[in-house]
Design an enzyme around this catalytic site. Structure first.
Site, PDB file in Angstrom:
ATOM      1  N   LYS A   8       0.853  -1.198   0.000  1.00 42.96           N
ATOM      2  CA  LYS A   8       0.000   0.000   0.000  1.00 42.96           C
ATOM      3  C   LYS A   8       0.880   1.236   0.000  1.00 42.96           C
ATOM      4  CE  LYS A   8       0.828   1.498   4.380  1.00 42.96           C
ATOM      5  NZ  LYS A   8       1.469   2.801   4.704  1.00 42.96           N
ATOM      6  N   PRO A  92       9.780  -4.222  -0.216  1.00 40.50           N
ATOM      7  CA  PRO A  92      10.899  -3.897   0.680  1.00 40.50           C
ATOM      8  C   PRO A  92      10.470  -3.915   2.144  1.00 40.50           C
ATOM      9  CG  PRO A  92      10.840  -2.376  -1.178  1.00 40.50           C
ATOM     10  CD  PRO A  92       9.578  -3.187  -1.247  1.00 40.50           C
ATOM     11  N   MET A  97       5.286   0.516   3.503  1.00 40.19           N
ATOM     12  CA  MET A  97       4.359  -0.021   2.504  1.00 40.19           C
ATOM     13  C   MET A  97       3.517  -1.178   3.040  1.00 40.19           C
ATOM     14  SD  MET A  97       6.806   0.143  -0.865  1.00 40.19           S
ATOM     15  CE  MET A  97       5.412   0.117  -2.005  1.00 40.19           C
ATOM     16  N   GLY A  99       4.244  -4.114   4.141  1.00 40.01           N
ATOM     17  CA  GLY A  99       4.557  -5.466   3.651  1.00 40.01           C
ATOM     18  C   GLY A  99       4.279  -6.550   4.673  1.00 40.01           C
ATOM     19  N   SER A 101       2.387  -6.386   7.381  1.00 41.58           N
ATOM     20  CA  SER A 101       0.955  -6.429   7.704  1.00 41.58           C
ATOM     21  C   SER A 101       0.168  -7.121   6.603  1.00 41.58           C
ATOM     22  CB  SER A 101       0.418  -5.007   7.900  1.00 41.58           C
ATOM     23  OG  SER A 101       1.019  -4.391   9.016  1.00 41.58           O
ATOM     24  N   ASP A 134      -2.267  -1.999  10.800  1.00 44.11           N
ATOM     25  CA  ASP A 134      -2.482  -1.973   9.349  1.00 44.11           C
ATOM     26  C   ASP A 134      -3.101  -3.260   8.807  1.00 44.11           C
ATOM     27  OD1 ASP A 134      -1.602   0.598   8.878  1.00 44.11           O
ATOM     28  OD2 ASP A 134       0.434   0.017   8.337  1.00 44.11           O
TER      29      ASP A 134
END
Length: 288
Positions: A8, A92, A97, A99, A101, A134
């Site tokens: 995201k 990454p 971003m 990742g 979660s 998240d």
């Protein structure tokens, strides 16, 4: 079963106040993009969870959110068999971003399906917040307004189609560091989250772009100037606007056409400012 754990970006990120419990109330507009990790889940007769990853520095025990999420559901529903999970990381790490979660959300979706637990999306989201703030959004995906600590979600209409360029420098920034660099009392103008929501509802991409703002960005850019350099490079090479996502250090730029995106991608690669460079687009369906 193979699932995509989507990344995201934050189109808007505001911190409203610090709560008595030490957490912060936020208002964010979240957007899923077509960049993902892959999670393979295979049921097995032997009890327990076996997790492997393609990156040697990622833990494969309860320190990993994938393991934690699977165990949460399997313990609650007293699953008497086990699973083997393989996580292939491409998003990454510590990049702002979501990742980890998103990996956890994919694990919950997969465990729910494999063992036919019968949990609805809402019920998965309610359990997901026990893993991380998240995670409920990563179960939901798409375009959404996030409030509270990030767990109060309002789905929004899909963001108008656009291309996204991702650039992450070779540094990592923790959420703790981002909050330490944030001086709430010194924020003059907060991001116009309500205006951004209205622009999305009106399908006004330019209106969204004008309101891109992240309260964490100034403090993090002061500490890591390379983030600002990546932003400038993207905007000088055709991005409608570029901004840091989440607590950073990843920068994303919004582009309206593929040719300009490709030119900026090539320029960012040549600059060597970013260790990870990825050209993609917004993600419009929540189906896995």
């Amino acid at each position: 079963m193979r699932l995509r754990a989507m990344a995201k970006v934050n189109l808007g990120l505001d911190v409203v106040r610090k709560r008595e419990d030490g957490y912060h109330d936020v208002r964010m507009v979240m957007q899923t993009i077509k960049m993902y990790d892959l999670l393979e889940i295979t049921p097995r007769k032997a009890k327990g969870i076996s997790l492997t990853t393609n990156l040697p520095y990622i833990p494969t025990d309860e320190r990993n959110l994938v393991y934690k999420a699977a165990k949460l559901l399997m313990d609650e529903f007293q699953v008497d068999s086990g699973v083997r999970m393989q996580l292939h990381k491409f998003i990454p790490v510590a990049a702002g971003m979501a990742g980890g979660s998103s990996d956890a959300a994919a694990a919950m979706v997969g465990i729910n399906q494999i063992f036919q637990l019968g949990l609805s999306e809402k019920q998965l989201m309610e359990r997901g917040v026990l893993i991380g703030a998240d995670v409920p959004y990563c179960v939901l995906r798409g375009t959404a307004l996030a409030e509270g600590i990030g767990e109060i979600l309002t789905p929004l209409p899909q963001l108008p189609f656009c291309y996204i360029l991702i650039g992450k420098p070779g540094i990592s920034v923790s959420t703790k560091t981002a909050y330490e660099n944030l001086k709430l009392e010194s924020i003059g103008n907060h991001p116009d989250i309500d205006g951004m929501v209205a622009a999305i509802e009106e399908q006004d991409l330019d209106g969204v772009i004008r309101r891109l703002e992240n309260v964490f960005e100034p403090g993090i850019v002061r500490q890591y100037p390379v983030i600002g350099q990546i932003k400038t490079l993207m905007e000088e090479n055709g991005a409608e606007k570029a901004m840091m996502s989440g607590s950073g250090p990843t920068v994303f730029g919004i582009f309206k056409d593929r040719k300009t995106l490709k030119q900026a991608y090539d320029r960012l690669i040549r600059s060597q400012l970013a260790r990870n460079v990825f050209a993609t687009q917004v993600f419009h369906t929540r189906r896995r």
